[in-house]
Design a protein around this motif. Structure first.
Motif, short mmCIF file in Angstrom:
data_model
loop_
_atom_site.label_atom_id
_atom_site.label_comp_id
_atom_site.label_asym_id
_atom_site.label_seq_id
_atom_site.Cartn_x
_atom_site.Cartn_y
_atom_site.Cartn_z
N UNK A 1 9.32 -2.76 3.28
CA UNK A 1 9.86 -3.03 2.27
C UNK A 1 9.72 -2.20 1.11
N UNK A 2 10.08 -1.08 0.66
CA UNK A 2 9.97 -0.40 -0.88
C UNK A 2 8.97 -1.63 -2.22
N UNK B 1 0.67 -1.24 0.15
CA UNK B 1 0.00 -0.45 0.01
C UNK B 1 1.18 1.14 0.08
N UNK B 2 0.34 2.61 0.30
CA UNK B 2 0.76 3.72 0.47
C UNK B 2 0.82 4.32 2.15
N UNK C 1 16.14 -8.26 -3.31
CA UNK C 1 15.22 -7.73 -3.81
C UNK C 1 16.15 -7.33 -5.16
N UNK C 2 17.39 -7.65 -5.18
CA UNK C 2 17.81 -7.10 -6.15
C UNK C 2 17.33 -8.50 -7.52
N UNK C 3 17.54 -9.62 -7.04
CA UNK C 3 16.96 -10.25 -8.16
C UNK C 3 15.20 -10.75 -8.41
N UNK C 4 14.63 -10.07 -7.72
CA UNK C 4 13.42 -9.19 -8.34
C UNK C 4 12.96 -8.16 -9.26
N UNK D 1 4.99 6.89 0.16
CA UNK D 1 5.61 6.20 -0.57
C UNK D 1 5.38 4.87 -0.47
N UNK D 2 5.81 4.40 -2.28
CA UNK D 2 4.73 3.23 -1.87
C UNK D 2 5.67 1.99 -1.37
N UNK D 3 5.01 0.82 -0.74
CA UNK D 3 5.78 -0.21 0.35
C UNK D 3 5.03 -1.45 0.16
N UNK D 4 5.83 -2.34 0.75
CA UNK D 4 4.93 -3.63 0.93
C UNK D 4 5.50 -3.88 2.02
N UNK D 5 4.81 -4.71 3.29
CA UNK D 5 5.22 -5.15 5.33
C UNK D 5 4.96 -6.18 5.55
N UNK D 6 5.69 -6.72 5.75
CA UNK D 6 5.55 -7.95 6.62
C UNK D 6 5.23 -7.53 8.21
#
Length: 325
Positions: free
Chosen positions: A106-107, A67-68, A284-287, A83-88
Motif C-alpha cells: 500500500x502507498x 519502508x522504501x 485510506x481516504x479516512x486516514x 516508492x514509500x510504502x507499507x505492506x501486509x
C-alpha cells in the motif's frame, strides 16, 4: 542484512538480532528496505512455537512493515524503486529488508510518517475484512470491541465511527478507557469491575449490539451471544482465554445470530490482495483526511525486539508498538 531471529521457541530473550542473507524476490514481488515493523499478537505466538509461518514465508517474525522499495520483480507494474510504502506480510517484518507480493503493498497515506505507516496494514486489513466485509457493519448499527485500547481496538473505534456506527468497548483500566473515549467510543466498560452484558443491555434498552469484534475467545463466547441484538454477528479474531467453550445455541435460533472466525495470515496471496485493494479504496481516504490516525506511543530499535515483546505481553501498552530498523 540484519534480522531478528527466533533462536528457539520460548520467552522474549530467544529473539536475537543476527546477520542473515537478503531475501530474493519473485517476479510478482517487491523488495522493501524496512523503515519500521509493527508488533502483533501473532508474533508472540510464533516466538512461543504455536503459530508457524505459512509454507514459503519468511521464518522471521513480523506481519507488517513500512519502508522504501529497493527492487521490483519482472511482473510488477504499479510500484517502482524509491516508492514509500507499507505492506501486509506473512512474515519477515523484523528485518532490514523484506520481500512481499506486490498486491499486499500500500502507498504510505499522505499525512502519515513513513515509520508510523508500519502500524496500519495488519489492523486495517483485519478490521475492514472482519467488521465490514464479512460482518457487514452498517451506519447506525452498534459495534462492541473487546480490547478497545489494543492496536486493533484503537483502529476499529476510529473507522467504525467514521462509517457512522455507534461504538462500545471493553478494557481493563481507567487509563485505557479514557483513551478509547478520546478516540470517540460511545460507551467504555471496565471488564474487571463491570459486567459488560449488563451494561450493553442497559445502554441498548435490552436489545444488544449488532456486531462484536472479539479477541478473548472461549471465556466470552456465551456472554457475547447474550448481548447480541437480533441478527447480531460475532466475529472472533483471537482466543487469549482458550479455544474450548460450552455453548447454549438456543439464543442463536431465537435471535438469528451468526458466529464467524478468521485469521489474516493464513489467507491466500489472492485473498490478501483483494482485502488490501478494498482497504486502499475504503480506509485510506479516512486516514488521509485525518479522521483515522495511527496510534503509536511506543517505539523500540530493532535490536530491542525482546523488550518490545515484554511490553506487549505485560498488557500495559496502548495502540501499536513499533520496531525501528
Amino acid at each position: 542484512m540484519k534480522a531478528v531471529v527466533i533462536t528457539s521457541p520460548g520467552d522474549p530473550e530467544v529473539l536475537q538480532l543476527q546477520e542473515v542473507e537478503e531475501p530474493e524476490i519473485k517476479d510478482d514481488e517487491v523488495l522493501i528496505k524496512t523503515e519500521a515493523a509493527a508488533l502483533n499478537r501473532g508474533d508472540i505466538y510464533q516466538r512461543q512455537g504455536f503459530y508457524p509461518p505459512p509454507e514459503g514465508a519468511s521464518t522471521f517474525p513480523g506481519l507488517e512493515c513500512s519502508g522504501i522499495i529497493e527492487a521490483v520483480g519482472e511482473n510488477v507494474s504499479r510500484w517502482k524503486v524509491g516508492d514509500k510504502v507499507c505492506a501486509l506480510l506473512s512474515g519477515g517484518g523484523y528485518a532490514e529488508k523484506v520481500a512481499v507480493p506486490a498486491g499486499q503493498v500500500l502507498p504510505v497515506p499522505s499525512g502519515v510518517s513513513l515509520s508510523d505507516a508500519a502500524s496500519l496494514p495488519e489492523v486495517a486489513c483485519t478490521v475492514w475484512s472482519t467488521v465490514f466485509m464479512m460482518s457487514g457493519l452498517c451506519p447506525g448499527e452498534t459495534l462492541l470491541i473487546h480490547g478497545g485500547s489494543s492496536g486493533i481496538g484503537t483502529f476499529a473505534i476510529q473507522i467504525a465511527k467514521f462509517k457512522g456506527a455507534k461504538v462500545f468497548v471493553t478494557a481493563g483500566d481507567e487509563r485505557k478507557l479514557a483513551f478509547c473515549n478520546d478516540l470517540g467510543a460511545d460507551l467504555c466498560i471496565n471488564y474487571k469491575t463491570e459486567d459488560f452484558v449488563v451494561r450493553v443491555k442497559e445502554e441498548t434498552e435490552g436489545k444488544g449490539v449488532d456486531v462484536i469484534l472479539d479477541c478473548v475467545g472461549a471465556a466470552y463466547l456465551q456472554r457475547n451471544l447474550d448481548c447480541l441484538n437480533v441478527d447480531g454477528r460475532l466475529f472472533i479474531i483471537g482466543s487469549v482465554s482458550g479455544f474450548v467453550a460450552e455453548l447454549n445455541i438456543a439464543a442463536m435460533f431465537a435471535k438469528r445470530l451468526s458466529i464467524q472466525a478468521a485469521a489474516l495470515r493464513t489467507r491466500s496471496v489472492e485473498e490478501k490482495a483483494s482485502i488490501v485493494k478494498e482497504v486502499e479504496k475504503n480506509v485510506w481516504p479516512a486516514i488521509m483526511s485525518r479522521k483515522v490516525k495511527p496510534v503509536v506511543p511506543q517505539r523500540f530499535p530493532l535490536g530491542e525486539a525482546a523488550e518490545a515483546h515484554r511490553l506487549m505481553e505485560s498488557g500495559n501498552h496502548i495502540g501499536k508498538i513499533l520496531l525501528i530498523a
